[in-house]
Design an enzyme around this catalytic site. Structure first.
Site, mmCIF file in Angstrom:
data_model
loop_
_atom_site.group_PDB
_atom_site.id
_atom_site.type_symbol
_atom_site.label_atom_id
_atom_site.label_comp_id
_atom_site.label_asym_id
_atom_site.label_seq_id
_atom_site.Cartn_x
_atom_site.Cartn_y
_atom_site.Cartn_z
ATOM 1 N N ARG A 95 79.705 15.230 24.053
ATOM 2 C CA ARG A 95 78.636 15.017 24.461
ATOM 3 C C ARG A 95 78.367 13.647 25.762
ATOM 4 O O ARG A 95 77.702 13.372 26.462
ATOM 5 C CB ARG A 95 77.473 14.613 23.259
ATOM 6 C CG ARG A 95 76.299 14.812 23.204
ATOM 7 C CD ARG A 95 75.073 14.328 22.013
ATOM 8 N NE ARG A 95 74.354 13.862 22.994
ATOM 9 C CZ ARG A 95 73.244 14.494 23.496
ATOM 10 N NH1 ARG A 95 73.315 15.115 23.716
ATOM 11 N NH2 ARG A 95 72.241 14.084 24.390
ATOM 12 N N ASP A 119 74.358 19.533 17.859
ATOM 13 C CA ASP A 119 75.870 19.376 17.311
ATOM 14 C C ASP A 119 75.039 18.868 15.786
ATOM 15 O O ASP A 119 73.720 19.031 15.215
ATOM 16 C CB ASP A 119 76.658 18.048 18.052
ATOM 17 C CG ASP A 119 76.504 16.720 17.630
ATOM 18 O OD1 ASP A 119 76.431 15.478 18.474
ATOM 19 O OD2 ASP A 119 74.753 16.513 17.337
HETATM 20 C C1 EPZ Z 1 74.917 7.041 21.437
HETATM 21 O O1 EPZ Z 1 74.118 8.797 21.618
HETATM 22 C C2 EPZ Z 1 76.452 7.286 20.749
HETATM 23 N N1 EPZ Z 1 76.655 7.940 21.259
HETATM 24 C C3 EPZ Z 1 75.946 7.563 18.926
HETATM 25 O O2 EPZ Z 1 76.912 8.029 18.763
HETATM 26 C C4 EPZ Z 1 74.534 6.832 18.452
HETATM 27 O O3 EPZ Z 1 74.672 7.760 17.123
HETATM 28 C C5 EPZ Z 1 73.444 7.145 19.257
HETATM 29 O O4 EPZ Z 1 74.040 6.260 20.559
HETATM 30 C C6 EPZ Z 1 72.380 6.067 18.797
HETATM 31 O O5 EPZ Z 1 73.308 4.461 18.656
HETATM 32 C C7 EPZ Z 1 77.684 7.510 22.425
HETATM 33 O O6 EPZ Z 1 77.414 6.676 23.058
HETATM 34 C C8 EPZ Z 1 78.668 8.811 23.073
HETATM 35 P P1 EPZ Z 1 70.011 8.459 22.014
HETATM 36 P P2 EPZ Z 1 73.016 9.074 22.342
HETATM 37 O O7 EPZ Z 1 70.216 8.412 22.983
HETATM 38 O O8 EPZ Z 1 73.245 7.977 23.545
HETATM 39 C C9 EPZ Z 1 67.009 11.115 20.953
HETATM 40 C C10 EPZ Z 1 79.322 8.592 17.543
HETATM 41 O O9 EPZ Z 1 78.974 9.185 15.995
HETATM 42 N N2 EPZ Z 1 66.508 11.561 21.887
HETATM 43 O O10 EPZ Z 1 70.156 6.751 21.225
HETATM 44 O O11 EPZ Z 1 73.023 10.019 22.110
HETATM 45 C C11 EPZ Z 1 67.711 11.793 20.003
HETATM 46 O O12 EPZ Z 1 67.708 12.835 19.478
HETATM 47 C C12 EPZ Z 1 77.517 8.893 17.858
HETATM 48 O O13 EPZ Z 1 80.113 7.495 17.636
HETATM 49 C C13 EPZ Z 1 65.755 12.057 22.460
HETATM 50 O O14 EPZ Z 1 64.546 12.684 21.795
HETATM 51 O O15 EPZ Z 1 71.877 8.548 21.362
HETATM 52 C C14 EPZ Z 1 67.688 10.720 18.824
HETATM 53 O O16 EPZ Z 1 66.919 10.800 18.318
HETATM 54 C C15 EPZ Z 1 76.801 9.904 17.335
HETATM 55 N N3 EPZ Z 1 65.859 12.911 24.204
HETATM 56 C C16 EPZ Z 1 67.771 9.011 19.989
HETATM 57 O O17 EPZ Z 1 66.718 9.734 20.713
HETATM 58 C C17 EPZ Z 1 66.798 12.106 24.856
HETATM 59 O O18 EPZ Z 1 66.209 12.484 26.572
HETATM 60 C C18 EPZ Z 1 68.489 9.309 19.343
HETATM 61 O O19 EPZ Z 1 69.732 8.941 20.775
HETATM 62 C C19 EPZ Z 1 67.469 11.313 23.977
HETATM 63 C C20 EPZ Z 1 67.425 10.803 23.154
#
Ligand code: EPZ
EC number: 2.5.1.7
Length: 427
Positions: A95, A119
């Protein structure tokens, strides 16, 4: 061949364990290398599957990538002409491939990134990434499963407020805005240490960034960036994993390379469980004193709150704690897959929406369970250590994505954890 972890219960983890660079930073730093023609060198890179997949993605974009996993070094040679497409097979496998969106739009004026489906932990949209790039002047649309962002005449700085402090969206806006005309002010930005790390690398490439680590980041665009050398920040999630492993197994572990300041919220709960936490010259040490953990409530939040990636480990520790605890997951709507598997080991839990109530039991009992993602898998191995008999955790590849040499590290701490083919009958 599919593999699983075989865990013999009964050992308290004792000794020292090393943590390397953060997966959740290394992958984004590799993508950010696309922003400068020439050779960028990253050190303290973890020896994990995800880095191999990101390296493949960069090769498909036209880069030469040398990854020496044993030495923890990645060297990326970025040519003048690079591609602008991240294919579905790679994005589905990783991802974090979406991290090429910002660099590609900024460098080439267009990016086609396959939309990763949801996922195991949630739907995980890209709407905040798209909104951020649109604010910088890109045309963004979805076609044939790809998110396409185009800015043929370049990007312009803008004032942007993220609806939610998304890590990924903050990184893509940052890596796009560094080459935009004018200044970008990004409000409600993510504040994770990985954001500070990528801002530090970009600054060493010549970018002008202030405020990384706070909720307001300012980026003054520049004409071009230069390749650089950068050491990846320590993996606070791997460090937190070992901290809760010491708590759950009533052990005593020194986490070498761990940065306690990056784990303040988590270590506060480690202390609430009754364990002692001391900073050492090489990292920090968690000593449970051989005592059974006390139950502790948890609510996941964006940094500096309690990290969602450590939620499965807090769950596993509370499953054998003295007392009951409420665990609230505020970031990912489907991140309780660990609960069903823990119940198979005899945990007493009750899910209610994004809350789960855990009533600690003295000991779990070994059984075959299944890893659904990186953190859930590692947490089940730890739960197996506090279960009677043998536990097998299928889906070893999930754990390999985020933890280098997990079985060997466990053995180094005195645990009987091995790998075996996933087709051997469970005995
Ligand atoms: C990063 O994911 C990490 N992954 C995740 O770690 C981690 O859980 C997450 O940040 C939060 O800390 C990587 O860095 C590769 P977000 P990311 O965008 O960037 C929503 C692990 O186990 N959202 O901060 O995808 C989303 O659905 C992984 O190492 C939207 O709705 O996380 C979530 O509910 C798992 N729209 C929340 O925001 C968007 O466009 C946080 O997501 C973007 C996000």
């Amino acid at each position: 061949m599919a593999e699983r972890f075989r865990v013999v219960g009964g050992s308290a983890l004792r000794g020292e364990v090393q943590v390397w660079g953060a997966k959740n930073s290394a992958l984004k730093l590799m993508a950010a290398a696309l922003l400068a023609v020439g050779r960028t060198r990253l050190t303290n890179v973890p020896a994990i599957l995800d880095v191999t997949i990101m390296a493949e993605l960069l090769r498909r974009l036209g880069c030469t990538v040398d990854y020496d996993a044993a030495a923890g070094v990645v060297e990326i040679d970025v040519p003048e002409q690079i591609g602008h497409r991240a294919d579905y097979d790679l994005v589905r496998a990783l991802r974090a491939s979406t991290a090429v969106l910002g660099p590609l739009v900024a460098r080439t004026g267009s990016a086609d990134v396959a939309i990763p489906g949801g996922d195991a932990i949630g739907s995980r949209g890209l709407d905040l990434h798209a909104a951020g790039l649109e604010a910088l002047g890109a045309q963004v649309h979805v076609t044939h499963g790809f998110l396409v962002a185009e800015a043929p005449s370049g990007l312009d700085g803008a004032d942007i407020r993220l609806e939610f402090p998304s890590v990924g969206a903050t990184e893509n806006v940052l890596t796009a805005a560094v080459l935009a005309r004018g200044t970008t002010r990004l409000e409600n930005a993510a504040r994770e240490p990985e954001i500070v790390d990528i801002a530090a690398m970009l600054s060493s490439m010549g970018a002008r960034i202030t405020g990384a680590g706070t909720s307001v980041i300012e980026i003054e665009g520049v004409e071009a960036l230069a390749p650089t050398e950068h050491a990846v920040v320590a993996d606070r999630i791997a460090a937190g994993t070992w901290a809760f492993a010491a708590v759950a197994t009533r052990g005593d572990v020194e986490v070498v390379g761990g940065v306690p300041e990056h784990l303040a919220a988590a270590l506060e709960l480690v202390r609430a469980s009754g364990a002692e936490v001391v900073t050492t010259a090489r990292g920090f040490r968690v000593d449970s004193g051989g005592r059974r953990p006390l139950a502790f409530d948890v609510a996941t939040l964006p940094y500096p709150g309690f990290p969602t990636d450590l939620q499965p480990f807090a769950l596993a520790a509370n499953a054998v704690a003295d007392g009951s605890a409420m665990i609230t997951e505020n970031l990912f709507e489907a991140r309780f897959r660990t609960v069903q598997e823990l119940n198979r080991l005899g945990a007493e839990t009750r899910i209610d929406g994004h809350h789960v109530m855990v009533h600690g039991v003295e000991r779990l009992s070994g059984a075959p369970v299944e890893a659904s993602d990186i953190r859930a898998g590692a947490a089940l191995v730890i739960a197996g250590l506090v279960a009677d008999g043998v536990t097998t955790v299928s889906g070893a590849q999930h754990i390999d994505r985020g933890y280098a040499g997990f079985a060997e590290a466990m053995q180094g701490l005195g645990a009987d954890v091995t790998r075996e083919p996933d087709d051997v009958p469970f005995v």
